[in-house]
Design an enzyme around this catalytic site. Structure first.
Site, short mmCIF file in Angstrom:
data_model
loop_
_atom_site.label_atom_id
_atom_site.label_comp_id
_atom_site.label_asym_id
_atom_site.label_seq_id
_atom_site.Cartn_x
_atom_site.Cartn_y
_atom_site.Cartn_z
N ASP A 235 -4.41 10.31 -4.54
CA ASP A 235 -4.22 9.84 -3.16
C ASP A 235 -4.59 10.92 -2.15
OD1 ASP A 235 -3.05 7.74 -1.35
OD2 ASP A 235 -1.71 9.39 -0.84
N GLU A 265 -9.24 9.33 -3.78
CA GLU A 265 -9.34 8.55 -2.54
C GLU A 265 -9.84 9.47 -1.42
OE1 GLU A 265 -6.64 6.16 0.71
OE2 GLU A 265 -5.99 7.99 -0.25
#
Length: 495
Positions: A235, A265
Site C-alpha cells: 500500500d 500501489e
C-alpha cells in the site's frame, strides 16, 4: 503452470460482521475451477477503527483478529481462526495467497507523548518552518490488549517522521517531528507530489530508524510462519522510500519465498515516474497500470467517439509488460471513493477481455465485478447515494477463456477506430482464439489464420454471436462482433 489471474477478494464497502474469511473459504474451490490462480486478501490485522476498519488505518500488524483491542477481537473480516481457515482453503485449492501490507502509517495510538515539531506547508512539504515547538501528539503504541505476544516492540516518537494532529496547542495540519533521522527533512526516494509525498496520514513511519526497519522485516517473516504467504500488495508506495521496499522485498524473497509475487500501489499514470520507481526498486516488483484504467474509464464514457486503436498508448502493460498488473477497478476507484474512475457497465466486458486474453501483464479481477455489490455512502457533494454494482455477465467465461484459449503468439488487428481484434495463435498443446471488440456498430474482420485452420469451424465462446462460421480452404475466416460488445472466437473442436 496456469497463466496468473489475480482476484481482489474485497471492496471498500464489504459488509461488516466478520463474513469475509468464511466467504473466501467457501468460494476457494470454485475460484480455482474458474481459472483464478491468486487471491488478494484485505489487510488482515487490527485497524484503529476496530471491527469496522477496512484495514488501511493500521494499528497493530501482529493482531490478526486475536486480541481485544480497539473495541473488538475480530476484524471487520473475521477472527484469526477464520483467517487461518480461509488461507488454508485457498492453499488447499491450489490458489496463491496475496496479503495487503500497510506500512506507511499507524493510527489509534495508545498514549500521547510530549514532542517537538516543525510546522510544514501542506501544499509544499519541502517548506518546513525553522523553529520547532513543543506539543502533545499520539505517537506511542503499546498494544495493551496483546501484552507483548508475538512482538514486544513499542512504537514511540522515535519511530515516526510526522503527524497531522497535535494538542496543547491544538492544531491540525502537517507537522515534521523532531527526531535524529534525516536532519529534519522528509524521506527521499518518495513521489514528488506536493514537493515531497512522504507524509500521507496518521503517525508517519520513520523508515530510517533501524529498529523500525528490522521490526517490519521481522513482521514479514512472522506472518509467513502463521499463514500461507505467496505474495504481497504494498500500500501507498508513493509515500514510502523506494530503498525500503527494495530491501524489504529482497529480504522476503531470501527468507520466505524466492518466487513471491509483489505488486506496489504506486498510483500514477505517468510512465516516466513509474520507470524511475522500477529502477529504484531494482525491478523487483510490479505496479498497477493506472494509465490503462484511466483509458478504460474514458472509453466507456465516450462510446463510439473513442479510438480503440489508442487504448494501450502510454500504458504500463504496453511499455513494461513484465511489471504491469492490469485492473478494471479496485477499492479506491469504485463509486464514492477517493480515486473514483468507474468503467461503465457496457464497456466492462471489453476491458476485461483486453486484460485477460492478451499477452503481457497480470490481470486483476475486482470482487464486485464478479459477485456484485450494494452499498450507500456520502458523495463529494455531501449527498447520500445508493450504489448497486451488477456482476459483469461474461466475466467468469472470460476468466475461463484465459486458461483455455489465451495461448501462443499474439497478432493485433487494430485497423479501425471503433472495432479492433487480436489473434492468440495457440501452441502445439493449447488452442488459441480470435477476440473482436466494438464500441460502435456491429463489425466484422477478415482474419488470416493459415492452412492449419483450413475449413475449420468457429464459435463465439461467450455466446454473444450464436452462429458457427467456417474458414475457407486457405484458413481465412470472416468473424463478427455485435455493436458495443466483445466476442471470443474459438475452434468448435476446442470446445
Amino acid at each position: 503452470m496456469a497463466a496468473r489471474t489475480l482476484l481482489q477478494f474485497f471492496h471498500w464497502y464489504y459488509p461488516e460482521g466478520g463474513k469475509l474469511w468464511a466467504e473466501v473459504a467457501q468460494k476457494a474451490q470454485g475460484l480455482a475451477q474458474m481459472g483464478v490462480t491468486d487471491v488478494w486478501l484485505p489487510p488482515a490485522y487490527k485497524g484503529a477503527s476496530g471491527g469496522s476498519s477496512v484495514g488501511y488505518d493500521t494499528y497493530d500488524l501482529f493482531d490478526l483478529g486475536e486480541f481485544d483491542q480497539k473495541g473488538a477481537v475480530a476484524t471487520k473480516y473475521g477472527d484469526r481462526a477464520g483467517l487461518e481457515a480461509a488461507t488454508k482453503a485457498l492453499s488447499g485449492a491450489g490458489l496463491r495467497v496475496i496479503h495487503d501490507v500497510v506500512f506507511n502509517h499507524k493510527m489509534g495510538a495508545d498514549e500521547k507523548e510530549r514532542v517537538a515539531v516543525h510546522r510544514v506547508n501542506p501544499e509544499d512539504r519541502t517548506q518546513i518552518e525553522e523553529d520547532a515547538f513543543e506539543a502533545d501528539a499520539y505517537t506511542k503504541f503499546t498494544f495493551p490488549g496483546r501484552a507483548g505476544q508475538h512482538s514486544q516492540f513499542i512504537w514511540d516518537v522515535k519511530c515516526f517522521a510526522g503527524v497531522d494532529c497535535i494538542e496543547n496547542p491544538d492544531e491540525q495540519g502537517v507537522f515534521r517531528l523532531v527526531n535524529e533521522y534525516g536532519d529534519g527533512e522528509w524521506n527521499e526516494e518518495v513521489d514528488d507530489e506536493l514537493g515531497n509525498f512522504d507524509y500521507l496520514m496518521g503517525a508517519d513511519v520513520e523508515f530510517r530508524n533501524k529498529a523500525v526497519y528490522e521490526e517490519l522485516k521481522y513482521w514479514g517473516r512472522w506472518l509467513a510462519e502463521q499463514l500461507p504467504v505467496q505474495g504481497f500488495r504494498l500500500d501507498a508506495a508513493k509515500h514510502i522510500p523506494a530503498w525500503f521496499f527494495r530491501d524489504w522485498v529482497g529480504h522476503m524473497r531470501e527468507t520466505v519465498d524466492s518466487e513471491l509475487f509483489v505488486v506496489a500501489e504506486y498510483w500514477k499514470p505517468d510512465m516516466e515516474a513509474l520507470r524511475q520507481y522500477l529502477d529504484l526498486v531494482d525491478k523487483q516488483l510490479m505496479l498497477f497500470d493506472v494509465a490503462l484504467l484511466h483509458h478504460f474509464h474514458e472509453a466507456s464514457r465516450a462510446g463510439a467517439d473513442y479510438d480503440l486503436r489508442t487504448i494501450f498508448d502510454g500504458t504500463l502493460v504496453a511499455e513494461e509488460p513484465d511489471h504491469a498488473v492490469t485492473v478494471v477497478g479496485n477499492h479506491d476507484t469504485q463509486p464514492l471513493q477517493a480515486l473514483e474512475a468507474p468503467v461503465e457497465s457496457w464497456f466492462q466486458p471489453l476491458a476485461y477481455a483486453l486484460v485477460l486474453l492478451r499477452t503481457g501483464g497480470v490481470p486483476c479481477v475486482f470482487y464486485p465485478d464478479l459477485y456484485g455489490a450494494q452499498y450507500s455512502d456520502a458523495g463529494g457533494d455531501g449527498g447520500e447515494y445508493q450504489i448497486t454494482i451488477e456482476p459483469v455477465p461474461c466475466l467468469p467465461k472470460l476468466i475461463e477463456a484465459r486458461q483455455r484459449f489465451a495461448h501462443g503468439e499474439q497478432t493485433d488487428i487494430f485497423d479501425e477506430a471503433c472495432s479492433i481484434a487480436f489473434i492468440r495463435h495457440g501452441t502445439a498443446e493449447h488452442p488459441g482464439c480470435v477476440v473482436l471488440l466494438s464500441n460502435g456498430d456491429e463489425a466484422g474482420k477478415v482474419v488470416e489464420l493459415g492452412p492449419d485452420h483450413a475449413g475449420a469451424a468457429f464459435r463465439d465462446f461467450l455466446g454473444h454471436c450464436e452462429e458457427e462460421i467456417h474458414a475457407d480452404e486457405e484458413g481465412r475466416v470472416t468473424l463478427r462482433v455485435n455493436g458495443g460488445s466483445v466476442s471470443v472466437w474459438v475452434r468448435s473442436d476446442a470446445l
